[in-house]
Design an enzyme around this catalytic site. Sequence first.
Site, short mmCIF file in Angstrom:
data_model
loop_
_atom_site.label_atom_id
_atom_site.label_comp_id
_atom_site.label_asym_id
_atom_site.label_seq_id
_atom_site.Cartn_x
_atom_site.Cartn_y
_atom_site.Cartn_z
CG ASN A 66 -5.66 -3.09 -5.71
OD1 ASN A 66 -6.50 -3.00 -4.83
ND2 ASN A 66 -4.45 -3.59 -5.49
CB CYS B 58 -0.93 0.01 1.21
SG CYS B 58 -1.97 1.51 1.29
N GLY B 59 0.97 1.92 -1.13
CA GLY B 59 1.88 3.05 -1.26
C GLY B 59 1.51 4.23 -0.38
CG ASN B 60 -1.94 6.71 -1.02
OD1 ASN B 60 -1.12 7.49 -1.48
ND2 ASN B 60 -3.08 6.43 -1.63
CG ASN C 191 -1.34 -5.35 -3.04
OD1 ASN C 191 -1.08 -6.36 -2.40
ND2 ASN C 191 -1.54 -4.18 -2.48
CB CYS D 239 -4.97 3.47 -4.99
SG CYS D 239 -4.16 1.85 -4.97
NE ARG E 110 -5.39 -7.29 -3.31
CZ ARG E 110 -4.56 -8.30 -3.22
NH1 ARG E 110 -4.91 -9.49 -3.66
NH2 ARG E 110 -3.36 -8.14 -2.69
#
Length: 281
Positions: free
Chosen positions: A196, A79-81, A163, A223, A215
């Site tokens: 995603n 998860c980049g954020n 992901n 995202c 997802r």
Amino acid sequence: MNLRFTKMHGLGNDFMVIDGIRQSLPETGLPLPADEIRRLADRKFGVGFDQMLIVQPAQGDADFRYRILNADGSEVSQCGNGARCFARFVREQGLTDKKSIRVETAAGQMTLSVTDDDQITVDMGAPRWAPDAIPMTAKAEADNYFLVSGTQAWDVGAVGLGNPHCTLLVENVDTAPVDTVGPLLESHEQFPERANVGFMQIVSRNEIRLRVYERGAGETLACGSGACAAVVIGQRRDWLDDTVTVHLPGGTLHVCYDGQGGIQMTGPASHVYDGAIEIAL
């Protein structure tokens, strides 16, 4: 148990961040039971968040272990954020004073770099194009794939960034069928771990607009890994240059990739509040 947490967001993609170093969490399975995660994620009866982030001691030579749990209780690898919020959290909490932070994830090790203007750059790693590395079921690696559902078919690019991601081109993200096509492609049979789904509008070779159906979370305001996926998919099809500004509903990210090393994603991380909530384990 009284659980202390910090609420944060990266361009509106919001997180419940938990210090698993200075407070005890279950040692087996998920850091919290899936039903408890779903309760906490509820925006009316809980804290409300897109993902829960857990800070844990590193198991190898990294500085920390970084775990990500979706609002439905499922665990994901990237998860980049969230990674940007993770970097701000560990510095604000006094867990480190480093400006270059190495973290372990289920997808491998990544580096988070804090700049002097408090922007955070995340090395998202190299894109994975082979179908079994995305993962998706396809006969061979390709620049694009046609996903069929009933009488409908979509031309998408697909890439693994820890992901699985697929991205399709749209004329206008404001009218893109995110709510209907997003769930269909997220759970499409060719994505065994779901995916995603990005809806990309190209403004120029250095600028895009993007909406992402994640997802396990649905559409989010931003995202980070989805932004990176859209950029490298656009580059692979010769639509985009090495450096791209990505406009999401929650704000703007900057993505750079020259085909060598890892994708560099830069953006802000915001601290909303600190809190505590009683949970049952």
